[in-house]
Design an enzyme around this catalytic site. Structure first.
Site, PDB file in Angstrom:
ATOM      1  N   SER A 124     -15.023   3.856 101.416  1.00 23.33           N
ATOM      2  CA  SER A 124     -16.039   2.819 101.575  1.00 23.33           C
ATOM      3  C   SER A 124     -15.628   1.820 102.646  1.00 23.33           C
ATOM      4  O   SER A 124     -14.437   1.548 102.848  1.00 23.33           O
ATOM      5  CB  SER A 124     -16.221   2.085 100.247  1.00 23.33           C
ATOM      6  OG  SER A 124     -16.983   0.911 100.404  1.00 23.33           O
ATOM      7  N   TYR A 148     -12.805  -2.841  93.310  1.00 24.30           N
ATOM      8  CA  TYR A 148     -13.425  -1.590  93.759  1.00 24.30           C
ATOM      9  C   TYR A 148     -12.887  -1.184  95.129  1.00 24.30           C
ATOM     10  O   TYR A 148     -12.439  -0.051  95.338  1.00 24.30           O
ATOM     11  CB  TYR A 148     -14.947  -1.744  93.824  1.00 24.30           C
ATOM     12  CG  TYR A 148     -15.623  -0.647  94.603  1.00 24.30           C
ATOM     13  CD1 TYR A 148     -15.684   0.658  94.105  1.00 24.30           C
ATOM     14  CD2 TYR A 148     -16.193  -0.900  95.853  1.00 24.30           C
ATOM     15  CE1 TYR A 148     -16.300   1.664  94.824  1.00 24.30           C
ATOM     16  CE2 TYR A 148     -16.806   0.105  96.571  1.00 24.30           C
ATOM     17  CZ  TYR A 148     -16.855   1.385  96.054  1.00 24.30           C
ATOM     18  OH  TYR A 148     -17.451   2.386  96.779  1.00 24.30           O
ATOM     19  N   LYS A 152     -10.250   2.041  96.516  1.00 25.10           N
ATOM     20  CA  LYS A 152     -10.534   2.954  97.627  1.00 25.10           C
ATOM     21  C   LYS A 152      -9.359   3.017  98.608  1.00 25.10           C
ATOM     22  O   LYS A 152      -8.964   4.113  99.039  1.00 25.10           O
ATOM     23  CB  LYS A 152     -11.814   2.531  98.354  1.00 25.10           C
ATOM     24  CG  LYS A 152     -13.090   2.722  97.560  1.00 25.10           C
ATOM     25  CD  LYS A 152     -13.363   4.186  97.273  1.00 25.10           C
ATOM     26  CE  LYS A 152     -14.694   4.401  96.596  1.00 25.10           C
ATOM     27  NZ  LYS A 152     -14.952   5.829  96.276  1.00 25.10           N
TER      28      LYS A 152
END
Length: 343
Positions: A124, A148, A152
């Site tokens: 991402s 989050y 990643k």
């Protein structure tokens, strides 16, 4: 080629699955259905006119992975499974580290044991954090500002180390920007569980009369109209990038990262205007306070993917809005099982 796609029942996974089937891949889908359903998989079969295997399960289930790799013997893994809500990751970080990071480690361990040496990872643009310069290229420092995003970049590092440990291993991390749109058949599209986390589903809810107004966070950013600007990419362009990544891994080893975006930033008000035009609806909105951590602009430099993957986004913002709206019109009938062909 035999492909294992984790998270293949999700929004991005199901569109990528169509692309894999279209080029003749033999595919096994692994998905725990925590943020998806088998409805999308059934629709994929209608669109692709091909069958595939589906197993409901979790990447943290080592016994299940061993059974899959022993029997199916995938030659490459597309790893799209993972929790993806920024807000939820802030409220419950341990579940994100447990699911996203631990699941990825377990997957890589089983891949190694079964000599599966190729993986494409769904990363991402959140790994970049606040911009030191724009557009973001792959050399931009990474400094994610939420759990989050940190999962990643952790997984990217783990995969990179996995590649360094074995010269035969090869991997690509695709750093997605902002996927929107739906398949042109209107048979599959985004169907978030619960409250949407992204802008486009919220716009759609207002257009469909499910919400009175759209909340626009901030109006004083240093952009063309004061609202935040993002690099939106059609989900079909994103799906095709996975096939380009597979092609690249056939002839290259080691670990590489690629931005997957258009290189164009569209503001919230510009996106609303285009959506109103293609849908014939009025999107009521109100300005509210800026959210902590929101960036004024996030836009990709996709030149590396164009050069090495020979991939380039081709769909316009109008395409994204039109396909999203057509899916919204068809979605209630799809979910109720009342339609099995495009309108």
């Amino acid at each position: 080629m035999r492909v294992l796609i984790t998270g293949g029942a999700g929004y991005i996974g199901s569109h990528t699955l169509i692309e894999l089937l279209a080029v003749g891949c033999e595919v096994l889908v692994l998905d725990d259905l925590s943020n998806s359903s088998t409805v999308a998989l059934n629709q994929v079969k209608l669109i692709a006119e091909r069958d595939f295997e589906f197993i409901k399960g979790d990447t943290r289930d080592a016994n299940l992975l061993v059974e899959i790799f022993s029997r199916f013997k995938p030659e490459i893994v597309l790893h799209l499974a993972g929790f993806k809500s920024v807000a939820e990751s802030v409220d419950n970080p341990l579940s994100y580290y447990g699911n996203n990071v631990s699941g990825s480690v377990q997957l890589l361990e089983v891949m190694s044991k079964h000599k599966c040496t190729k993986i494409v990872f769904s990363s991402s643009a959140t790994v970049y954090g606040a911009a030191k310069y724009l557009p973001y290229d792959e050399d931009h420092p990474t400094n994610p500002i939420n759990p989050y995003g940190r999962t990643k970049i952790m997984i990217e590092s783990i995969i990179s180390d996995w590649c360094k440990a074995n010269v035969n291993n090869s991997a690509i991390a695709l750093r997605y920007f902002n996927p929107v749109g739906a398949h042109s058949s209107s048979l599959i599209g985004e169907n978030p569980c619960g409250t949407p986390n992204n802008l486009m589903p919220l716009i759609v809810q207002v257009a469909a009369g499910e919400k009175d107004k759209l909340k626009v966070f901030g109006k004083n950013y240093n952009t063309r109209d004061g609202t935040g600007a993002r690099d939106y990419i059609h989900v079909l362009d994103l799906a095709s990038a996975h096939l380009s990544a597979i092609g690249y891994l056939k002839n290259n080893v080691g670990f590489s990262v690629f931005n997957v975006g258009t290189g164009r930033a569209i503001t919230i008000l510009e996106l609303i205007e285009v959506f109103e035009l293609v849908s014939g609806t009025k999107i009521e909105y109100e300005f509210v306070a800026e959210r902590h951590g929101d960036l004024a602009i996030a836009v990709s430099d996709p030149k590396k993917a164009e050069k090495f993957l020979r991939w380039k986004a081709k769909y316009t913002v109008e395409d994204m809005c039109r396909d999203t709206w057509n899916w919204q019109i068809n979605k209630p009938k799809i979910i109720k099982g009342l339609v099995s062909t495009a309108p």
